[in-house]
Design an enzyme around this catalytic site. Structure first.
Site, PDB file in Angstrom:
ATOM      1  N   ASP A   1      -0.812   7.733 -11.724  1.00  0.00           N
ATOM      2  CA  ASP A   1      -0.172   9.058 -11.799  1.00  0.00           C
ATOM      3  C   ASP A   1      -1.003  10.020 -12.651  1.00  0.00           C
ATOM      4  O   ASP A   1      -0.793  11.230 -12.616  1.00  0.00           O
ATOM      5  CB  ASP A   1       1.230   8.935 -12.422  1.00  0.00           C
TER       6      ASP A   1
ATOM      7  N   GLN B   1       8.403   5.487 -11.789  1.00  0.00           N
ATOM      8  CA  GLN B   1       9.033   6.645 -11.143  1.00  0.00           C
ATOM      9  C   GLN B   1       9.825   7.471 -12.157  1.00  0.00           C
ATOM     10  O   GLN B   1      10.673   6.950 -12.871  1.00  0.00           O
ATOM     11  CB  GLN B   1       9.957   6.142 -10.014  1.00  0.00           C
TER      12      GLN B   1
ATOM     13  N   LYS C   1       6.820   5.272  -0.574  1.00  0.00           N
ATOM     14  CA  LYS C   1       5.530   4.907  -1.180  1.00  0.00           C
ATOM     15  C   LYS C   1       5.174   3.465  -0.808  1.00  0.00           C
ATOM     16  O   LYS C   1       4.036   3.170  -0.436  1.00  0.00           O
ATOM     17  CB  LYS C   1       5.603   5.034  -2.713  1.00  0.00           C
TER      18      LYS C   1
END
Ligand code: NDP
Length: 300
Positions: free
Chosen positions: A121, A98, A54
């Site tokens: 997200d 994460q 990422k």
């Protein structure tokens, strides 16, 4: 019928290209560099790989990438303090924590501590509510990528019968909501669904997000349907050599491709779109934070 293969790698490269153009425009016209912060707690090897890739792709499209690595035994208070600091950092427009988090940390509490405007997200309860009521929100990356591929293939999805197999908060439920918002007639199937083959056979669109290797066989697929395979399952592949593995999806690719009108492969389908959509969400968040026009085609 032989299905058209929906090439997620190629599509994701296109999305990254669009994101890159917007980043350049934001820098040149407004002196703003979109910034994405990824918080990683612990040493989970898969998470480390995701976070690294990422960060790399974020920098490649010209954005600022910040990584905050914390020990596996980090306290909730320390993690919340880091998120608070990022919430207040005007150079950071997107924050991602994460998952999965170590067991001693309350995942819901942590996710809901991220500023909804920076929640790239799309897991914050406010964004879930906004999506559920058809309002502007941050949309979870994997379902957003699936939606982009479906819209690109079909144009309008209005009136289509869609089945989403899986009801997780990160894929199944938001996927179903996006399809509903695009006027599909949506069925959400799960482990308690009766006669799943029959449910799937009615669908013009099948999204499989289960986590069971090759669970959906070709004879469940309606002739000409579009199949989006979200599953990522690693299997042993002794035919490739000792200790070798391969990735397969939740649908049996060959038999489904023989009946479908279009299908995403694994790997090279939904997977690459997920990171591309994370970048897209970061640009969208940056534009919203600065009161600027949002990029077209990169949001739901
Ligand atoms: P979860 O484990 O959270 O959810 C799986 C869902 O599948 C559950 O709702 C479960 O039902 C349902 N299910 C399990 N067994 C069956 C069955 N036999 N019949 C019907 N439904 C069943 O998984 P995720 O949603 O997080 O992920 C799903 C898959 O997608 C995984 O392979 C994951 O690796 C992959 N993934 C891929 C991403 C990408 O970028 N391509 C991103 C995220 C995930 P119930 O609720 O009743 O238990």
């Amino acid at each position: 019928m032989t299905a058209k293969i929906i090439d997620g790698k190629e599509f994701a490269a296109r999305v990254r290209g669009q994101v890159g153009e917007h980043v350049t425009r934001l820098k040149n016209d407004h002196g703003i560099t979109p910034g994405l912060a990824v918080v990683l707690v612990g040493e989970d090897p898969a998470s480390q790989v995701y976070v690294r890739s990422k960060g790399k792709i974020t920098v490649e499209v010209g954005m600022k990438s910040v990584e905050r690595r914390m020990d596996a035994d980090t306290s909730e208070a320390d993690l919340l303090a880091v998120i608070e600091e990022l919430n207040n950092d005007s150079e950071i427009h997107g924050i991602l924590c994460q998952l999965p988090l170590p067991k001693h940390l309350n995942e819901d509490l942590i996710i809901n501590s991220i500023s909804p405007a920076k929640d790239v997200d799309g897991f914050h309860i406010s964004n879930v509510g906004l999506l559920g009521t058809g309002q502007k929100s941050m949309v979870p990356c994997t379902p957003l990528g699936c939606l982009m591929m479906l819209r690109d293939h079909h144009g309008s999805l209005s009136g289509m019968d869609a089945v989403v197999i899986g009801r997780s908060n990160i894929v199944g439920k938001p996927m179903a909501q996006l399809l509903l918002n695009d006027s599909c007639t949506v069925t959400i199937a799960h482990s308690r669904t009766k006669d799943l083959p029959d449910v799937v056979r009615r669908a013009d669109i099948v999204v499989a997000a289960v986590g069971r290797p090759e669970m959906v066989p070709g004879d469940w697929i309606k002739e000409g349907a579009t199949v989006i395979d979200v599953g990522i399952n690693r299997l042993d592949a002794p035919e490739k050599g000792e200790g070798k593995t391969k990735l397969v999806g939740d649908v049996h690719f060959e038999s489904c491709a023989a009946r479908a009108g279009a299908i995403t492969p694994v790997p090279g389908g939904v997977g690459p779109m997920t990171i591309a959509c994370l970048l897209a969400n970061t640009v969208t968040a940056c534009c919203r934070a600065n009161g600027l026009r949002e990029p077209e085609g990169l949001t739901a």
